[in-house]
Motif scaffolding. Structure first.
Motif, PDB file in Angstrom:
ATOM      1  N   SER A 141       1.080  -1.252  -0.056  1.00 48.50           N
ATOM      2  CA  SER A 141       0.088  -0.137   0.085  1.00 48.50           C
ATOM      3  C   SER A 141       1.032   1.097  -0.240  1.00 48.50           C
ATOM      4  O   SER A 141       0.432   2.366  -0.485  1.00 48.50           O
ATOM      5  CB  SER A 141      -0.925  -0.197   1.190  1.00 48.50           C
ATOM      6  OG  SER A 141      -0.306  -0.071   2.646  1.00 48.50           O
ATOM      7  N   ASN A 142       2.131   1.118   0.496  1.00 44.84           N
ATOM      8  CA  ASN A 142       2.994   2.276   0.402  1.00 44.84           C
ATOM      9  C   ASN A 142       3.755   2.383  -0.884  1.00 44.84           C
ATOM     10  O   ASN A 142       4.788   3.457  -1.209  1.00 44.84           O
ATOM     11  CB  ASN A 142       3.922   2.180   1.511  1.00 44.84           C
ATOM     12  CG  ASN A 142       3.413   2.226   2.997  1.00 44.84           C
ATOM     13  OD1 ASN A 142       2.435   3.110   3.174  1.00 44.84           O
ATOM     14  ND2 ASN A 142       3.883   1.420   3.879  1.00 44.84           N
ATOM     15  N   GLY A 143       3.751   1.457  -1.912  1.00 42.94           N
ATOM     16  CA  GLY A 143       4.400   1.563  -3.171  1.00 42.94           C
ATOM     17  C   GLY A 143       5.249   0.409  -3.318  1.00 42.94           C
ATOM     18  O   GLY A 143       5.066  -0.573  -2.724  1.00 42.94           O
ATOM     19  N   TRP A 144       6.162   0.638  -4.528  1.00 47.11           N
ATOM     20  CA  TRP A 144       6.953  -0.447  -4.759  1.00 47.11           C
ATOM     21  C   TRP A 144       8.162  -0.377  -3.960  1.00 47.11           C
ATOM     22  O   TRP A 144       9.061   0.355  -3.612  1.00 47.11           O
ATOM     23  CB  TRP A 144       7.286  -0.158  -6.377  1.00 47.11           C
ATOM     24  CG  TRP A 144       5.945  -0.498  -7.321  1.00 47.11           C
ATOM     25  CD1 TRP A 144       5.250   0.148  -8.073  1.00 47.11           C
ATOM     26  CD2 TRP A 144       5.871  -1.983  -7.672  1.00 47.11           C
ATOM     27  NE1 TRP A 144       4.442  -0.705  -8.621  1.00 47.11           N
ATOM     28  CE2 TRP A 144       4.759  -1.634  -8.443  1.00 47.11           C
ATOM     29  CE3 TRP A 144       6.265  -3.385  -7.402  1.00 47.11           C
ATOM     30  CZ2 TRP A 144       4.052  -2.788  -9.039  1.00 47.11           C
ATOM     31  CZ3 TRP A 144       5.659  -4.412  -8.000  1.00 47.11           C
ATOM     32  CH2 TRP A 144       4.572  -4.032  -8.941  1.00 47.11           C
ATOM     33  N   ILE A 145       8.704  -1.604  -3.554  1.00 43.01           N
ATOM     34  CA  ILE A 145      10.035  -2.010  -3.180  1.00 43.01           C
ATOM     35  C   ILE A 145      10.719  -2.837  -4.040  1.00 43.01           C
ATOM     36  O   ILE A 145      10.261  -3.786  -4.412  1.00 43.01           O
ATOM     37  CB  ILE A 145       9.833  -2.686  -1.694  1.00 43.01           C
ATOM     38  CG1 ILE A 145       8.822  -1.962  -0.718  1.00 43.01           C
ATOM     39  CG2 ILE A 145      11.061  -2.946  -1.102  1.00 43.01           C
ATOM     40  CD1 ILE A 145       8.244  -2.757   0.486  1.00 43.01           C
ATOM     41  N   MET A 146      11.956  -2.216  -4.249  1.00 37.51           N
ATOM     42  CA  MET A 146      12.918  -3.012  -5.151  1.00 37.51           C
ATOM     43  C   MET A 146      13.414  -4.212  -4.594  1.00 37.51           C
ATOM     44  O   MET A 146      14.058  -4.118  -3.087  1.00 37.51           O
ATOM     45  CB  MET A 146      13.927  -2.351  -5.877  1.00 37.51           C
ATOM     46  CG  MET A 146      13.243  -1.080  -6.636  1.00 37.51           C
ATOM     47  SD  MET A 146      12.164  -1.176  -7.887  1.00 37.51           S
ATOM     48  CE  MET A 146      13.159  -2.219  -9.018  1.00 37.51           C
ATOM     49  N   SER A 147      13.822  -5.398  -5.083  1.00 38.10           N
ATOM     50  CA  SER A 147      14.343  -6.602  -4.414  1.00 38.10           C
ATOM     51  C   SER A 147      15.701  -6.253  -4.705  1.00 38.10           C
ATOM     52  O   SER A 147      16.151  -5.800  -5.563  1.00 38.10           O
ATOM     53  CB  SER A 147      13.958  -7.787  -5.086  1.00 38.10           C
ATOM     54  OG  SER A 147      12.515  -7.925  -4.736  1.00 38.10           O
TER      55      SER A 147
END
Length: 148
Positions: A141-147
């Motif tokens: 819900s807070n956006g994209w997190i890159m792996s």
């Protein structure tokens, strides 16, 4: 006449997308290549038809059935290899389904998938390989997190 190519593409998918992809690829393998029961294939794909264009490059159930029946008649000695690839891709999708079920905080993932695509008279692609190791980003819900 057909040509084929293998390549990697990154898809953004939800858990439901993955489940539908897995159901569709299973039907293509079991009802299409293995049993060659195109009535069953048509019925099985009808339940997941919205994923066909996005994931498999075939816009309709009829297009998928036509492509698979055409490939069966033309692949010759390559039929068993293609059937094995489609079956293996179905199993590899389960890894992603399991991962997403274990991480319900993520509603979407970006994941690399390798595809085997046929084009020309028969336009369709199949998931060849994927893994939770190939996830490049997750969405909350807070956006994209890159792996990493």
């Amino acid at each position: 006449m057909y040509w084929k190519k293998e390549y990697v593409d990154t898809l953004t998918v939800s858990l439901q997308n993955l489940r539908d992809m897995q159901k569709a690829q299973y039907a293509m393998w079991n009802d299409g290549f293995k049993e060659q029961n195109f009535s069953n294939l048509t019925a099985s794909l009808g339940a997941v038809s919205t994923i066909l264009s996005f994931a498999f490059g075939a816009p309709t159930v009829v297009a998928v059935v036509s492509a698979i029946s055409g490939l069966i008649s033309e692949l010759g000695s390559g039929l068993q290899t293609t059937e094995d690839i489609v079956k293996e891709g179905h199993w590899k999708l389960q890894d992603l389904v399991n991962w997403m079920e274990s991480h319900p905080q993520y509603d979407l993932i970006k994941v690399k998938m390798s595809f085997l695509e046929f084009y020309g008279d028969y336009n369709i692609r199949f998931v060849e390989y994927t893994s939770s190791d190939y996830i490049t980003a997750v969405h909350t819900s807070n956006g994209w997190i890159m792996s990493p």
